[in-house]
Design a protein around this motif. Structure first.
Motif, mmCIF file in Angstrom:
data_model
loop_
_atom_site.group_PDB
_atom_site.id
_atom_site.type_symbol
_atom_site.label_atom_id
_atom_site.label_comp_id
_atom_site.label_asym_id
_atom_site.label_seq_id
_atom_site.Cartn_x
_atom_site.Cartn_y
_atom_site.Cartn_z
ATOM 1 N N TYR A 46 29.688 25.680 -11.039
ATOM 2 C CA TYR A 46 30.118 25.884 -9.652
ATOM 3 C C TYR A 46 30.072 24.628 -8.785
ATOM 4 C CZ TYR A 46 29.318 30.640 -11.293
ATOM 5 O OH TYR A 46 29.334 31.803 -12.039
ATOM 6 N N ASP A 47 28.887 24.078 -8.599
ATOM 7 C CA ASP A 47 28.705 23.012 -7.612
ATOM 8 C C ASP A 47 27.701 22.010 -8.173
ATOM 9 O OD1 ASP A 47 27.735 21.445 -5.449
ATOM 10 O OD2 ASP A 47 28.301 22.985 -4.011
ATOM 11 N N ALA A 48 28.186 20.839 -8.587
ATOM 12 C CA ALA A 48 27.310 19.867 -9.233
ATOM 13 C C ALA A 48 26.177 19.426 -8.316
ATOM 14 C CB ALA A 48 28.121 18.659 -9.688
ATOM 15 N N VAL A 49 26.485 19.126 -7.082
ATOM 16 C CA VAL A 49 25.463 18.624 -6.162
ATOM 17 C C VAL A 49 24.387 19.677 -5.913
ATOM 18 C CG1 VAL A 49 25.027 17.793 -3.825
ATOM 19 C CG2 VAL A 49 27.040 16.988 -5.086
ATOM 20 N N ALA A 50 24.792 20.898 -5.582
ATOM 21 C CA ALA A 50 23.824 21.960 -5.312
ATOM 22 C C ALA A 50 22.977 22.258 -6.546
ATOM 23 C CB ALA A 50 24.542 23.219 -4.839
ATOM 24 N N GLY A 51 23.608 22.303 -7.713
ATOM 25 C CA GLY A 51 22.872 22.598 -8.937
ATOM 26 C C GLY A 51 21.896 21.505 -9.306
ATOM 27 N N ASN A 52 22.290 20.253 -9.121
ATOM 28 C CA ASN A 52 21.371 19.156 -9.407
ATOM 29 C C ASN A 52 20.153 19.205 -8.498
ATOM 30 O OD1 ASN A 52 23.002 18.037 -11.445
ATOM 31 N ND2 ASN A 52 24.127 16.755 -9.998
ATOM 32 N N ARG A 53 20.376 19.526 -7.228
ATOM 33 C CA ARG A 53 19.242 19.598 -6.297
ATOM 34 C C ARG A 53 18.340 20.782 -6.624
ATOM 35 N NH1 ARG A 53 19.384 14.557 -3.751
ATOM 36 N NH2 ARG A 53 21.524 13.906 -4.169
ATOM 37 N N ALA A 54 18.945 21.884 -7.062
ATOM 38 C CA ALA A 54 18.137 23.034 -7.468
ATOM 39 C C ALA A 54 17.256 22.674 -8.656
ATOM 40 C CB ALA A 54 19.042 24.214 -7.805
ATOM 41 N N LEU A 55 17.809 21.942 -9.608
ATOM 42 C CA LEU A 55 17.029 21.536 -10.771
ATOM 43 C C LEU A 55 15.904 20.588 -10.372
ATOM 44 C CD1 LEU A 55 16.536 21.503 -13.795
ATOM 45 C CD2 LEU A 55 18.302 19.733 -14.004
ATOM 46 N N ALA A 56 16.178 19.703 -9.439
ATOM 47 C CA ALA A 56 15.139 18.774 -8.988
ATOM 48 C C ALA A 56 13.924 19.526 -8.459
ATOM 49 C CB ALA A 56 15.698 17.841 -7.917
ATOM 50 N N GLY A 57 14.155 20.686 -7.847
ATOM 51 C CA GLY A 57 13.046 21.479 -7.352
ATOM 52 C C GLY A 57 12.294 22.222 -8.436
ATOM 53 N N LEU A 58 12.935 22.438 -9.583
ATOM 54 C CA LEU A 58 12.306 23.179 -10.677
ATOM 55 C C LEU A 58 11.504 22.283 -11.617
ATOM 56 C CD1 LEU A 58 15.213 25.591 -11.718
ATOM 57 C CD2 LEU A 58 13.146 26.186 -10.434
ATOM 58 N N LEU A 59 11.940 21.060 -11.806
ATOM 59 C CA LEU A 59 11.328 20.204 -12.819
ATOM 60 C C LEU A 59 9.812 20.038 -12.670
ATOM 61 C CD1 LEU A 59 14.008 17.375 -13.187
ATOM 62 C CD2 LEU A 59 13.565 19.281 -14.750
ATOM 63 N N PRO A 60 9.273 19.888 -11.461
ATOM 64 C CA PRO A 60 7.818 19.729 -11.360
ATOM 65 C C PRO A 60 7.033 20.955 -11.820
ATOM 66 C CG PRO A 60 8.910 18.958 -9.363
ATOM 67 C CD PRO A 60 9.945 19.696 -10.159
ATOM 68 N N ARG A 61 7.694 22.087 -11.935
ATOM 69 C CA ARG A 61 7.005 23.322 -12.316
ATOM 70 C C ARG A 61 6.855 23.486 -13.825
ATOM 71 N NH1 ARG A 61 10.534 27.699 -9.384
ATOM 72 N NH2 ARG A 61 9.251 29.049 -10.710
ATOM 73 N N GLU A 62 7.557 22.678 -14.619
ATOM 74 C CA GLU A 62 7.454 22.772 -16.081
ATOM 75 C C GLU A 62 7.469 21.349 -16.653
ATOM 76 O OE1 GLU A 62 6.738 23.038 -19.327
ATOM 77 O OE2 GLU A 62 7.027 25.180 -18.903
ATOM 78 N N PRO A 63 6.286 20.823 -17.010
ATOM 79 C CA PRO A 63 6.189 19.410 -17.414
ATOM 80 C C PRO A 63 6.917 19.076 -18.707
ATOM 81 C CG PRO A 63 4.101 20.561 -17.750
ATOM 82 C CD PRO A 63 4.971 21.480 -16.954
ATOM 83 N N ARG A 64 7.338 20.083 -19.458
ATOM 84 C CA ARG A 64 8.067 19.796 -20.703
ATOM 85 C C ARG A 64 9.560 19.563 -20.462
ATOM 86 N NH1 ARG A 64 5.721 24.923 -23.923
ATOM 87 N NH2 ARG A 64 5.922 25.739 -21.778
#
Length: 239
Positions: A46-64
C-alpha cells in the motif's frame, strides 16, 4: 546460526496467520531462527513510507528482527528520505517488489531505484518471478558495487539461476516458495556452489517449515549447510 533474509510483519491480503508481532516471535521460537530480516506488508502492498515507519516502531520490541526498507521505484524522493532516516537504525537492507510497484525490473525506474540503493552500500532483496531473474542479473551487472538478492530465485524459472549467476557475481539467490519442487536447492548448489545461496522463508505468509525442509532435503555437508542457513547472510549484510 539461522538467518532468514526474506520475511514480513503486518497484515497480508491472504488467508494466513499474520499481523501480530507475537505471531512472528512464536515462529522464530518454533523454528530456531536467530535473526530475521523483515519488511512491513503495508509498505509492500500500500504505502512504502507509512509501512517503513510502522516497522521502525516494531523493531525494538523483537531483538531478533532487522528491518528492510521498502522503496517504491515510482517515488524515489520518498525512498531517498527513508533510506537516509532508517538505514542503520535497525534497518540493514532494502526490499523492492516490482510487480506490486507495477514497475518491471528492466524498466528505467527500477534502474534508478537500484542506483539509489547502490549509493547506500546495502544489499537489496528484489522479488523475481520468471525470466525477470535474468533482467535483474543484467541490471546489477551494470551497476558497480550493487549487491542484490533474487527473491524466490525466479520462482518457477529457478532453472535459470546458473545463467543469472554467470551474468553477475554480485547476485545472490533466495529460494523460498510455498510449493517448492523437490531437489531444487541441491540442483542449484551443484551448478553454482553455495557461496551465493541464502536462506529465506517468506514468513509469515509461508511457514518456515517449507524452506527448512527444502534446505534439509539438499543433504549439504555441514559446512555448506551452515553457510546457507546463516553464514552467507551474515557476510552479505555485515551482521
Amino acid at each position: 546460526m539461522i538467518v532468514d533474509v526474506h520475511a514480513h510483519v503486518g497484515d497480508q491480503p491472504f488467508d494466513c496467520e499474520v499481523g501480530d508481532l507475537a505471531v512472528t516471535s512464536a515462529v522464530l521460537d518454533r523454528h530456531g531462527i536467530d535473526c530475521q530480516l523483515v519488511s512491513h506488508t503495508e509498505a509492500i502492498f500500500y504505502d512504502a513510507v507509512a509501512g517503513n515507519r510502522a516497522l521502525a516502531g516494531l523493531l525494538p520490541r523483537e531483538p531478533r528482527l532487522r528491518g528492510m526498507v521498502v522503496i517504491d521505484p515510482r517515488r524515489l524522493a520518498s525512498a531517498r528520505r527513508d533510506l537516509r532516516d532508517l538505514l542503520g537504525a535497525g534497518f540493514v537492507g532494502v526490499k523492492i517488489h516490482p510487480p506490486l510497484a507495477h514497475v518491471p525490473i528492466a524498466a528505467p525506474e527500477m534502474r534508478a531505484a537500484l542506483e539509489l540503493v547502490a549509493e547506500h552500500d546495502v544489499p537489496v532483496l528484489v522479488h523475481t518471478w520468471g525470466e525477470d531473474l535474468l533482467d535483474l542479473a543484467g541490471v546489477v551487472a551494470e551497476l558497480p558495487g550493487l549487491r542484490a538478492i533474487a527473491g524466490h530465485m525466479g520462482g518457477p524459472a529457478w532453472r535459470l539461476v546458473p545463467e543469472a549467476a554467470a551474468r553477475c557475481d554480485r547476485l545472490w539467490f533466495e529460494p523460498s516458495l510455498s510449493r517448492a519442487p523437490g531437489g531444487r536447492v541441491r540442483w542449484v548448489r551443484d551448478r553454482i556452489g553455495v557461496d551465493r545461496l541464502l536462506f529465506g522463508t517468506d514468513a509469515t505468509l509461508t511457514d518456515p517449515a517449507s524452506a527448512l525442509g527444502a534446505v534439509e532435503a539438499a543433504r549439504l555437508p555441514a559446512d555448506e549447510l551452515a553457510a546457507v542457513l546463516g553464514g552467507n547472510a551474515r557476510r552479505l549484510f555485515r551482521l
